[in-house]
Design an enzyme around this catalytic site. Structure first.
Site, mmCIF file in Angstrom:
data_model
loop_
_atom_site.group_PDB
_atom_site.id
_atom_site.type_symbol
_atom_site.label_atom_id
_atom_site.label_comp_id
_atom_site.label_asym_id
_atom_site.label_seq_id
_atom_site.Cartn_x
_atom_site.Cartn_y
_atom_site.Cartn_z
ATOM 1 C CD GLN A 70 -3.725 -4.293 6.607
ATOM 2 O OE1 GLN A 70 -3.799 -3.270 5.931
ATOM 3 N NE2 GLN A 70 -4.145 -5.460 6.155
ATOM 4 C CE LYS A 77 -3.798 -2.513 2.149
ATOM 5 N NZ LYS A 77 -4.580 -2.885 3.336
ATOM 6 C CG ASP A 88 -9.803 0.253 4.998
ATOM 7 O OD1 ASP A 88 -9.649 -0.313 3.895
ATOM 8 O OD2 ASP A 88 -9.024 0.125 5.956
HETATM 9 N N1 GUN Z 1 -7.245 -6.552 6.207
HETATM 10 C C1 GUN Z 1 -7.580 -7.294 5.130
HETATM 11 N N2 GUN Z 1 -8.155 -6.520 4.174
HETATM 12 C C2 GUN Z 1 -8.181 -5.259 4.678
HETATM 13 C C3 GUN Z 1 -8.649 -4.015 4.165
HETATM 14 O O1 GUN Z 1 -9.178 -3.910 3.052
HETATM 15 N N3 GUN Z 1 -8.474 -2.948 4.982
HETATM 16 C C4 GUN Z 1 -7.921 -3.043 6.221
HETATM 17 N N4 GUN Z 1 -7.820 -1.932 6.946
HETATM 18 N N5 GUN Z 1 -7.487 -4.184 6.727
HETATM 19 C C5 GUN Z 1 -7.607 -5.279 5.959
#
Ligand code: GUN
Length: 298
Positions: free
Chosen positions: A98, A54, A121
Site C-alpha cells: 500500500q 481490500k 498493482d
Molecule cells: N494507494 C492509493 N492507490 C493505491 C493503489 O492502487 N495501490 C497501492 N498499492 N497503493 C495505493
C-alpha cells in the site's frame, strides 16, 4: 442539462459477481484458492481504510487474505525480507504494497522486488513496460476500473479526445496508456495535463472524456467541461465538514455540483471509481492465480 450519474458501485458488484463465478470454477477444477496479501506501513487513516476494504473483498469471495502491518519505524531490510517471503509463499498469488510509504523507505526499490507475476498493482517496471507494449500483464487497478466503467456505460472512446489531468504512476500515466491502446475502451486521442501544463481550461474544454486524477478537492469547475462530456472523477479528498459525524466528508477532484449541469455522464464521489478499483484488484488477483497454475503445469 443534467448528467447521467455513473453508478460505480453497481458496476463493481457486477464485476465482482463474475469474478466470483470464475474463481469458484477455477477452484473446483484446480483446488487453488486465490490469495492476496496487503502490506501496509504506518497509520495513515485513509490507507488503513483502503486495505481493510481490500481484505474484506477477498474474504467475501471466500479467498485467502491477510493484512501485514508494519510500524512507521520499519527498516527497508525488514520490508524486503517480508516481500521475499511472500514471493516464495505458494498460497500468495498477489502482493500489494500500500502506497504512500514513509519517506525513509525506497518505494521504487521495494516495488521492483515484488515478483512481476504476483504484482497485482501492475507497478513493477516489467509490467509497466508490458502495458506500454500492449502485452498481457497485470494493469493498475484504478485505470483498469476507469476503462471498464467506460465500456460498461457504452461511452465510446474510439477517435474521441480524452484528457487526463494528473501524471501519477498509479493513475494518470497508465490510464493514458489504456485509452491509447487498440481495441475496446481504447483508440482514443489522449492528452495528459499536469501541474506545468499551460492554459489547462483551453485543453480540458475540448475533452469528450475527462479523467481527473489530481488529488485536489474540486479542482475542475463545471465551466471547464465540454457540454455532454463523460467525466470520470478519480479524486477521493477529505474536506472538513462539521455537520458530518466523522468531521469530514469526501469530495472528488471535480466540482460535482457545477460539472453535473454540463457533463453528459459523471462519476460521483464516493460510489464512482473507488468501488471499481477494488473489483479490478479481485480480477487481477484471480488472473495471477490462474497464470501461476498454468505456469506450474508447464
Ligand atoms: N494507494 C492509493 N492507490 C493505491 C493503489 O492502487 N495501490 C497501492 N498499492 N497503493 C495505493
Amino acid at each position: 442539462m443534467t448528467a447521467r450519474i455513473i453508478d460505480g458501485k453497481l458496476i463493481a458488484e457486477r464485476v465482482r459477481a463474475k469474478v466470483k463465478t470464475d474463481a469458484d470454477e477455477f477452484r473446483a477444477t484446480t483446488g487453488i484458492t486465490p490469495g492476496l496479501i496487503v502490506v501496509i506501513v504506518g497509520q495513515n487513516p485513509a490507507s488503513q481504510a483502503y486495505v481493510k476494504s481490500k481484505k474484506k473483498a477477498c474474504l467475501d469471495l471466500g479467498w485467502f487474505s491477510e493484512i501485514h502491518e508494519f510500524p512507521e519505524t520499519v527498516t527497508q531490510a525488514e520490508i524486503e525480507a517480508e516481500i521475499s517471503a511472500l514471493n516464495a509463499d505458494p498460497r500468495v498469488h498477489g502482493i500489494l504494497l500500500q502506497l504512500p510509504l514513509p519517506k525513509h523507505l525506497d518505494e521504487q526499490q521495494l516495488l521492483e522486488q515484488i515478483a512481476p507475476a504476483k504484482d497485482v498493482d501492475g507497478f513493477h517496471p516489467v509490467n509497466v513496460g508490458k502495458l506500454a507494449l500492449g502485452l498481457p500483464a497485470p494493469v493498475p487497478c484504478t485505470p483498469l476500473g476507469i476503462q471498464r466503467l467506460l465500456i460498461e456505460e457504452n461511452i465510446p472512446t474510439s477517435g474521441k479526445f480524452a484528457v487526463v489531468i494528473g501524471r501519477s504512476h498509479i493513475v494518470g500515466k497508465p490510464v493514458a496508456q489504456l485509452l491509447l491502446q487498440k481495441g475496446p475502451g481504447g483508440d482514443a486521442t489522449v492528452c495528459v495535463c499536469h501541474s506545468r501544463s499551460k492554459d489547462m481550461p483551453a485543453i480540458v474544454c475540448q475533452a469528450d472524456i475527462l479523467i481527473a486524477a489530481i488529488g485536489q478537492p474540486r479542482f475542475v469547475p463545471g465551466e471547464w467541461i465540454k457540454p455532454g462530456a463523460a467525466v470520470i472523477d478519480v479524486g477521493i479528498n477529505r474536506v472538513d465538514d462539521a455537520a458530518s459525524p466523522k468531521g469530514y466528508r469526501l469530495v472528488g477532484d471535480v466540482d460535482f455540483e457545477s460539472a453535473s449541469q454540463v457533463a453528459g455522464a459523471i462519476t460521483p464521489v464516493p460510489g464512482g471509481v473507488g468501488p471499481m478499483t477494488i473489483a479490478m484488484l479481485m480480477q487481477n488477483t484471480l488472473n495471477c492465480a490462474r497464470a501461476s497454475a498454468a505456469a506450474s503445469k508447464r
